[in-house]
Structures are given as C-alpha cells and as structure tokens.
Design a protein around this motif. Structure first.
Motif: not given
Length: 79
Positions: A23-25, A28-29, A44-46, A71-73
């Motif tokens: 969820g944090h990812c 961030a996105v 967004a759905v991880a 966002a780091g992705f």
C-alpha cells in the motif's frame, strides 16, 4: 487508449508499473502521478502493477515516466 467508461472531457489510461509491493508503494506512485497537470484521479494496485489514471487530456508518457521514477519505481508502459 481510452476506456468506454470515460466521461466527456476525460481520458482514462492504464499503465504498468514494476516494483510495487504494498500500500505504501501504491500511495507513492499515486501521489506523484496525481501532481501532473490535468489528472483528476489515480488508482494504483500493487498486486497487478496497474495504475489507472483519469485526466482531462491524454498525458505525455515521458511525464508519467518521470513521476513514476520520482516515486522510486519503473514505468513498463501502457497496459
């Protein structure tokens, strides 16, 4: 690519993002993409790596890529 559920004056695009795992990812996105001009919603759905973006007009993929990078992705492209 627009989805049949678009309302007049909006564009829905689905992107594939690699590296999201929680969820944090997702947050961030979503947070970075939501700052792009014209974006009205981001989901967004991880688990699937899919990010659905609703905007006033077609977004520049380079701008989306830069937001995802921030966002780091990594943006893998359109789904």
């Amino acid at each position: 690519m627009t989805a049949p559920t678009d309302t007049p004056g909006t564009v829905t695009a689905v992107y594939k993002v690699t590296g999201m795992s929680c969820g944090h990812c997702e947050g961030a996105v979503s947070g970075e993409i939501s700052e792009l001009p014209g974006v009205s919603s981001v989901k967004a759905v991880a688990s699937t790596g899919e990010v659905t973006v609703v905007s006033a007009a077609e977004l520049d993929e380079a701008a989306v890529r830069a937001a995802v990078d921030e966002a780091g992705f990594e943006l893998a492209g359109r789904a």
